[in-house]
Design a protein around this motif. Structure first.
Motif, PDB file in Angstrom:
ATOM      1  N   UNK A  19      75.141 -11.944   7.018  1.00  0.00           N
ATOM      2  CA  UNK A  19      74.306 -11.111   7.887  1.00  0.00           C
ATOM      3  C   UNK A  19      73.904  -9.834   7.151  1.00  0.00           C
ATOM      4  N   UNK A  20      74.851  -9.205   6.477  1.00  0.00           N
ATOM      5  CA  UNK A  20      74.565  -7.983   5.727  1.00  0.00           C
ATOM      6  C   UNK A  20      73.566  -8.265   4.607  1.00  0.00           C
ATOM      7  N   UNK A  21      73.803  -9.306   3.832  1.00  0.00           N
ATOM      8  CA  UNK A  21      72.924  -9.656   2.699  1.00  0.00           C
ATOM      9  C   UNK A  21      71.502  -9.937   3.168  1.00  0.00           C
ATOM     10  N   UNK A  22      71.359 -10.737   4.202  1.00  0.00           N
ATOM     11  CA  UNK A  22      70.029 -11.099   4.700  1.00  0.00           C
ATOM     12  C   UNK A  22      69.328  -9.876   5.286  1.00  0.00           C
ATOM     13  N   UNK A  23      70.029  -9.080   6.056  1.00  0.00           N
ATOM     14  CA  UNK A  23      69.425  -7.899   6.679  1.00  0.00           C
ATOM     15  C   UNK A  23      68.943  -6.912   5.628  1.00  0.00           C
ATOM     16  N   UNK A  24      69.781  -6.594   4.657  1.00  0.00           N
ATOM     17  CA  UNK A  24      69.402  -5.635   3.611  1.00  0.00           C
ATOM     18  C   UNK A  24      68.247  -6.191   2.779  1.00  0.00           C
ATOM     19  N   UNK A  25      68.305  -7.465   2.440  1.00  0.00           N
ATOM     20  CA  UNK A  25      67.217  -8.074   1.661  1.00  0.00           C
ATOM     21  C   UNK A  25      65.896  -7.985   2.419  1.00  0.00           C
ATOM     22  N   UNK A  26      65.909  -8.268   3.714  1.00  0.00           N
ATOM     23  CA  UNK A  26      64.674  -8.208   4.498  1.00  0.00           C
ATOM     24  C   UNK A  26      64.143  -6.776   4.610  1.00  0.00           C
ATOM     25  N   UNK A  27      65.039  -5.804   4.783  1.00  0.00           N
ATOM     26  CA  UNK A  27      64.601  -4.400   4.844  1.00  0.00           C
ATOM     27  C   UNK A  27      63.889  -3.992   3.558  1.00  0.00           C
ATOM     28  N   UNK A  28      64.455  -4.373   2.425  1.00  0.00           N
ATOM     29  CA  UNK A  28      63.855  -4.011   1.137  1.00  0.00           C
ATOM     30  C   UNK A  28      62.543  -4.766   0.932  1.00  0.00           C
ATOM     31  N   UNK A  72      64.089 -11.770  -2.473  1.00  0.00           N
ATOM     32  CA  UNK A  72      63.984 -13.234  -2.443  1.00  0.00           C
ATOM     33  C   UNK A  72      65.171 -13.844  -3.191  1.00  0.00           C
ATOM     34  N   UNK A  73      65.528 -13.242  -4.323  1.00  0.00           N
ATOM     35  CA  UNK A  73      66.713 -13.708  -5.051  1.00  0.00           C
ATOM     36  C   UNK A  73      67.969 -13.556  -4.191  1.00  0.00           C
ATOM     37  N   UNK A  74      68.091 -12.412  -3.512  1.00  0.00           N
ATOM     38  CA  UNK A  74      69.259 -12.198  -2.654  1.00  0.00           C
ATOM     39  C   UNK A  74      69.293 -13.199  -1.506  1.00  0.00           C
ATOM     40  N   UNK A  75      68.148 -13.477  -0.910  1.00  0.00           N
ATOM     41  CA  UNK A  75      68.098 -14.447   0.187  1.00  0.00           C
ATOM     42  C   UNK A  75      68.473 -15.849  -0.294  1.00  0.00           C
ATOM     43  N   UNK A  76      68.092 -16.167  -1.531  1.00  0.00           N
ATOM     44  CA  UNK A  76      68.393 -17.481  -2.109  1.00  0.00           C
ATOM     45  C   UNK A  76      69.778 -17.532  -2.759  1.00  0.00           C
ATOM     46  N   UNK A  77      70.502 -16.412  -2.719  1.00  0.00           N
ATOM     47  CA  UNK A  77      71.822 -16.306  -3.371  1.00  0.00           C
ATOM     48  C   UNK A  77      71.744 -16.635  -4.855  1.00  0.00           C
ATOM     49  N   UNK A  78      70.712 -16.142  -5.506  1.00  0.00           N
ATOM     50  CA  UNK A  78      70.540 -16.301  -6.945  1.00  0.00           C
ATOM     51  C   UNK A  78      70.460 -14.920  -7.555  1.00  0.00           C
ATOM     52  N   UNK A  79      71.223 -14.669  -8.583  1.00  0.00           N
ATOM     53  CA  UNK A  79      71.239 -13.371  -9.249  1.00  0.00           C
ATOM     54  C   UNK A  79      71.454 -12.250  -8.223  1.00  0.00           C
TER      55      UNK A  79
END
Length: 139
Positions: A19-28, A72-79
């Motif tokens: 939830x934290x990863x997806x939320x922060x990635x979307x905000x950025x 996009x990388x964070x959402x895909x759990x890559x790098x």
């Protein structure tokens, strides 16, 4: 063990981190998309040059592209750690240049301060730490 000493089950902790990863990635991502769509890259570059950065447009373009690709990388759990650390660095510089002169509070007791930047940076560092690659043990 009492409530204060209890640990979250691993599955719940993993979902919370998602939830934290997806939320922060979307905000950025939204931040970068808005700058791109609203024509904000050139004004951002002009502002960077006014702050003493050479090649302001190039830096503004690079930051904007990183704000589009990194999430996009964070959402895909890559790098994920690389992207999170890059964003933390960008936000730290922005916090120092833009928000620090206004103090701590974003609203209420102040305006445009650093508190929102701090929570985003801590969130990004937490994500980077959680997704840091494990070393392979020498067996």
């Amino acid at each position: 063990m009492g409530l204060l000493g209890a640990k979250a089950p691993p599955e719940r902790a993993e979902r919370a981190l998602d939830v934290l990863r997806v939320t922060v990635a979307l905000l950025i991502l939204i931040h970068g998309l808005f700058r791109l769509v609203a024509g904000g890259i050139t004004p951002f570059g002009v502002w960077l040059e006014s702050q003493g950065f050479p090649l302001g447009f190039g830096w503004a373009l690079a930051v904007t592209l990183f704000e589009l690709v990194g999430p996009v990388l964070m959402l895909a759990r890559r790098w994920t750690s690389f992207a999170a650390l890059g964003h933390a660095a960008i936000l730290t510089l922005g916090m120092i240049l833009v928000h620090l002169p206004f103090g701590w509070f974003v609203v209420g007791a102040g305006r445009n301060g650093i508190e929102y930047s701090v929570i985003l940076i801590v969130s990004l560092l937490t994500i980077a730490w959680a997704y840091w690659p494990m070393r392979r043990s020498a067996a």
